[in-house]
Design a protein around this motif. Structure first.
Motif, PDB file in Angstrom:
ATOM      1  N   LYS A   1       2.133   1.716  -3.535  1.00 19.61           N
ATOM      2  CA  LYS A   1       1.070   2.250  -4.391  1.00 19.61           C
ATOM      3  C   LYS A   1       0.875   3.746  -4.142  1.00 19.61           C
ATOM      4  O   LYS A   1       0.751   4.529  -5.082  1.00 19.61           O
ATOM      5  CB  LYS A   1      -0.250   1.517  -4.134  1.00 19.61           C
ATOM      6  CG  LYS A   1      -0.316   0.121  -4.687  1.00 19.61           C
ATOM      7  CD  LYS A   1      -1.674  -0.489  -4.332  1.00 19.61           C
ATOM      8  CE  LYS A   1      -1.704  -1.972  -4.538  1.00 19.61           C
ATOM      9  NZ  LYS A   1      -2.973  -2.561  -4.066  1.00 19.61           N
ATOM     10  N   ALA A   2       0.843   4.113  -2.872  1.00 12.19           N
ATOM     11  CA  ALA A   2       0.635   5.520  -2.518  1.00 12.19           C
ATOM     12  C   ALA A   2       1.784   6.385  -3.022  1.00 12.19           C
ATOM     13  O   ALA A   2       1.564   7.486  -3.528  1.00 12.19           O
ATOM     14  CB  ALA A   2       0.474   5.663  -1.005  1.00 12.19           C
ATOM     15  N   LYS A   3       3.008   5.881  -2.898  1.00 13.22           N
ATOM     16  CA  LYS A   3       4.169   6.649  -3.360  1.00 13.22           C
ATOM     17  C   LYS A   3       4.138   6.823  -4.874  1.00 13.22           C
ATOM     18  O   LYS A   3       4.495   7.894  -5.373  1.00 13.22           O
ATOM     19  CB  LYS A   3       5.477   5.969  -2.926  1.00 13.22           C
ATOM     20  CG  LYS A   3       5.800   6.176  -1.456  1.00 13.22           C
ATOM     21  CD  LYS A   3       7.162   5.617  -1.107  1.00 13.22           C
ATOM     22  CE  LYS A   3       7.551   6.010   0.299  1.00 13.22           C
ATOM     23  NZ  LYS A   3       8.960   5.767   0.585  1.00 13.22           N
ATOM     24  N   SER A   4       3.708   5.797  -5.588  1.00 10.16           N
ATOM     25  CA  SER A   4       3.657   5.938  -7.045  1.00 10.16           C
ATOM     26  C   SER A   4       2.557   6.915  -7.465  1.00 10.16           C
ATOM     27  O   SER A   4       2.669   7.587  -8.477  1.00 10.16           O
ATOM     28  CB  SER A   4       3.466   4.580  -7.720  1.00 10.16           C
ATOM     29  OG  SER A   4       2.192   4.058  -7.433  1.00 10.16           O
ATOM     30  N   LYS A   5       1.498   7.019  -6.661  1.00  9.19           N
ATOM     31  CA  LYS A   5       0.393   7.919  -7.000  1.00  9.19           C
ATOM     32  C   LYS A   5       0.650   9.354  -6.530  1.00  9.19           C
ATOM     33  O   LYS A   5       0.402  10.309  -7.267  1.00  9.19           O
ATOM     34  CB  LYS A   5      -0.909   7.404  -6.380  1.00  9.19           C
ATOM     35  CG  LYS A   5      -2.123   8.218  -6.751  1.00  9.19           C
ATOM     36  CD  LYS A   5      -3.398   7.578  -6.270  1.00  9.19           C
ATOM     37  CE  LYS A   5      -4.594   8.410  -6.724  1.00  9.19           C
ATOM     38  NZ  LYS A   5      -5.855   7.771  -6.334  1.00  9.19           N
ATOM     39  N   TYR A   6       1.164   9.514  -5.303  1.00  7.69           N
ATOM     40  CA  TYR A   6       1.299  10.846  -4.703  1.00  7.69           C
ATOM     41  C   TYR A   6       2.744  11.340  -4.578  1.00  7.69           C
ATOM     42  O   TYR A   6       2.972  12.488  -4.230  1.00  7.69           O
ATOM     43  CB  TYR A   6       0.646  10.874  -3.317  1.00  7.69           C
ATOM     44  CG  TYR A   6      -0.826  10.567  -3.352  1.00  7.69           C
ATOM     45  CD1 TYR A   6      -1.740  11.503  -3.817  1.00  7.69           C
ATOM     46  CD2 TYR A   6      -1.305   9.335  -2.929  1.00  7.69           C
ATOM     47  CE1 TYR A   6      -3.102  11.222  -3.862  1.00  7.69           C
ATOM     48  CE2 TYR A   6      -2.657   9.041  -2.961  1.00  7.69           C
ATOM     49  CZ  TYR A   6      -3.542   9.989  -3.423  1.00  7.69           C
ATOM     50  OH  TYR A   6      -4.889   9.709  -3.464  1.00  7.69           O
TER      51      TYR A   6
ATOM     52  N   GLU B   1       0.827  -1.210   0.000  1.00  9.69           N
ATOM     53  CA  GLU B   1       0.000   0.000   0.000  1.00  9.69           C
ATOM     54  C   GLU B   1       0.860   1.258   0.000  1.00  9.69           C
ATOM     55  O   GLU B   1       0.543   2.240  -0.668  1.00  9.69           O
ATOM     56  CB  GLU B   1      -0.955   0.004   1.206  1.00  9.69           C
ATOM     57  CG  GLU B   1      -2.035  -1.053   1.132  1.00  9.69           C
ATOM     58  CD  GLU B   1      -2.930  -0.887  -0.090  1.00  9.69           C
ATOM     59  OE1 GLU B   1      -3.310   0.258  -0.426  1.00  9.69           O
ATOM     60  OE2 GLU B   1      -3.248  -1.908  -0.727  1.00  9.69           O
TER      61      GLU B   1
END
Length: 88
Positions: A57-62, A54
């Motif tokens: 995923k968050a790092k790739s998005k934000y 998770e």
């Protein structure tokens, strides 16, 4: 060159090879020193696999910096509840 054949060098070539070997030896010694001085990378927090996924995923998005700041803020908040004698 076959095994057992002798390599013939003039003085200039012999000096060049000698210098190259010296530089390789110096480089090897530097690498050994770096290896010997290295410390084990021990994680401060052992996240569960699902949490790691998770976070990724968050790092790739934000972005890494944004998520790192958020996680650091949460950890600081959690650690603020420790009794004062355990915060040092």
């Amino acid at each position: 060159m076959r095994t057992g054949d002798n390599m013939k060098l003039n003085k200039k070539s012999k000096k060049l090879y000698s210098d190259a070997i010296d530089r390789m030896q110096e480089g090897l010694e530097a690498m050994i020193d770096l290896y010997n001085e290295a410390e084990d990378d021990i994680p401060l927090i052992n996240f569960e696999k699902e949490v790691q996924e998770e976070i990724e995923k968050a790092k790739s998005k934000y972005g890494s910096a944004f998520i790192d700041d958020k996680i650091n803020a949460i950890v600081k908040e959690v650690l603020s509840f420790l009794p004062p004698d355990q915060q040092e």
